[in-house]
Design an enzyme around this catalytic site. Structure first.
Site, PDB file in Angstrom:
ATOM      1  CG  HIS A  23      -1.733  -1.223   1.390  1.00 24.14           C
ATOM      2  ND1 HIS A  23      -2.642  -1.621   0.438  1.00 24.14           N
ATOM      3  CD2 HIS A  23      -1.767  -2.162   2.372  1.00 24.14           C
ATOM      4  CE1 HIS A  23      -3.214  -2.751   0.846  1.00 24.14           C
ATOM      5  NE2 HIS A  23      -2.695  -3.104   2.003  1.00 24.14           N
ATOM      6  CG  HIS A  69      -5.988  -6.201   0.974  1.00 23.42           C
ATOM      7  ND1 HIS A  69      -6.891  -5.587   1.790  1.00 23.42           N
ATOM      8  CD2 HIS A  69      -4.772  -6.019   1.521  1.00 23.42           C
ATOM      9  CE1 HIS A  69      -6.243  -5.039   2.815  1.00 23.42           C
ATOM     10  NE2 HIS A  69      -4.962  -5.288   2.671  1.00 23.42           N
TER      11      HIS A  69
END
Lengths: 332, 332
Positions: free
Chosen positions: A57, A219
């Site tokens: 991320h 995700h």
């Protein structure tokens, strides 16, 4: 799929070393861990503010370590929670005796491992408060979540809590402003393409040449709707209306906004989304106090974006507007 | 190919408006143009520093407008030079009477249109100096270029010239430090995937599932070699050795480096490249004074990166390290 990596098993290790070698005067890695802290951690007479979660991320979370934001962050493997041991080492390294706020994105692994770590450090006298971020308005419960997912709104929690701690507030006060952001922020995202994890080397999910997914998680978790591709304006309207309908703001309310790239989205496209977002907010009678555009909370190489809206009062404006100095976010 | 856009003809217009609505207190768009300038341009008693070129390289150039960097920038259509009229309007808007430095990337259209604009403004008494950036060590002459291409090293030219101008230097002095960067900087890039322009909607060039291209230009112009995919370390070695062999630096030389993402490269991968780059520089006996990692000069949604190395002396260290406050680059 082609990636700029070596052995998939080494990506987090090499990434952290590459980040450290870009910022040797700011960051320090705890030996034999994937934990990164401020070079001068723990900072005396200041509440520590820490976070962490799976890698993939970036610049979340280690990119936000520095004056006015995080004291440290634990990086798990790609899309996997750090271990309780790593969270424990993180909290201990960032406690100067005034306690530590743990900012946790609402994923089961993160929540569980942070909880275990907190039990361990509390036995040695470290005081810890927690805030769980669950800003994703798309879905209740999800692949890795009970309740809503924590996504890009987390950056505003880091910013507000970090500024409050830097101003000398105590742990309870820091926790309160972090919770205030959580109570006033909403986010929704979309994917044009799937992310590809280094280990698997193939798309996490299939999306047709003319399909997009609304409400996607960071995700690649399923969203609310798979639909035919739409224009940027239409996508912006879908995301914004979902967030606003969740927040239910009064006319005249001031807001901070983020148009966040998911990792592979050209900045040109993010600005095009911001253009329509700001028009829409005006149509709703909302006033934009500050608008961020960029890659803040990515999902590896996913193409797409998320839109975050946060209602701000005088206190949050002061904290979100306070100067900050980190690798990924600096203001004067 | 899916993109977050509306009508391909409107991408630059909507992008600029989206950028302006994110930075209304910093930026101003000249009416009926694609020229963006500092909100307070022209700045009294300061040499103006301007740049420009085709769009699709965001945050280049308008993202670097602000204190200590550019006074303004003209945005052409995607991968197309701004017109001479736009460059003329840009220069005039940024001249407070002390002259203007034009930083030109070495592409035929940009060079020609800047030259025409300069002839026009000089007739009205505006003094203009020019520096042409040609830092790409990969190829002599190219699709849009006589001589080398101007790529990511341009950002360091903006930074040094902008800092010198902000410190009150005269036009000749500002031009000299800009030229000093040009004389000491080299860049080379690689593509894992082609960029896709909004208008065409298809890859600009074909690259097989297991192929990469070394020495790529920022518009997808051919590089030096098409090769089988390699590891991040191997790619980093190829790019770095090419740049270093061109620069021919002495042992102990201090350098500034940039690992630049081409638009669709996850930040994780850029840090992995930086990790090997810094090791390599050490093996060559070079000393890294500062290392930047991020998306500075992109090529729409191309996956890949470039590596820039610039030899720095005390003067350049002072200028590159001076505080700056722009949408895309801010330091304290």
């Amino acid at each position: 799929m082609k990636k700029l990596i070596n052995d998939p098993e080494d990506v987090v290790d090499e990434m952290l070393d590459g980040m450290l070698s870009a910022h040797p005067d700011r960051l320090r890695r705890l030996p034999d861990t994937q934990v990164v802290v401020r070079e001068d951690a723990p900072v005396d007479e200041k509440v520590g503010v820490v976070s962490g979660g799976g890698s993939g991320h970036e610049p979340t979370h280690a990119g936000y370590i520095g004056d006015g934001m995080l004291d440290g962050a634990a990086a798990g493997n790609v899309f996997s929670s750090p271990t309780a041991d790593e969270f424990e080492a993180l909290i201990e390294a960032c406690d100067a005796g005034d306690g530590v706020l743990a900012v946790v994105k609402n994923y089961e692994g993160d929540v569980m491992n942070f909880e275990t770590a907190i039990e361990l450090v509390e036995m040695t006298g470290t005081e810890v408060a927690t805030v769980v971020v669950d800003d994703d308005v798309a879905v209740e419960d999800s692949l890795y979540t009970s309740g809503r997912r924590g996504v890009c709104g987390t950056i505003l929690v880091h910013k507000a809590a970090g500024a409050k701690a830097a101003a000398g507030a105590d742990l309870e006060e820091v926790q309160q402003v972090a919770q205030k952001v959580v109570d006033n922020v909403g986010t929704m995202g979309t994917a044009l393409t799937s992310c590809v994890t280094p280990e698997k080397g193939e798309p996490t999910f299939d999306l047709g040449e003319n399909e997009i997914e609304l409400g996607i998680g960071i995700h690649g978790e399923p969203g609310t709707e798979r639909t035919e591709k739409m224009s940027a304006d239409e996508i912006t309207e879908e995301l914004t209306e979902s967030v606003l309908s969740d927040l239910d703001l009064s006319e005249g309310q001031e807001v901070a906004t983020i148009v966040n790239g998911m990792g592979a989205t050209p900045m040109m496209e993010l600005f095009i989304v911001n253009n329509r977002l700001q028009e829409l907010l005006g149509e709703h009678g909302l006033e934009t106090w500050d608008a961020w555009v960029g890659d803040y909370m990515t999902s590896l190489d996913m193409e797409g974006c998320s839109i975050t809206v946060c209602a701000v009062d005088e206190e949050l404006k002061q904290l979100l507007g306070a100067t900050v100095d980190t690798p990924a976010l600096t203001t004067q």
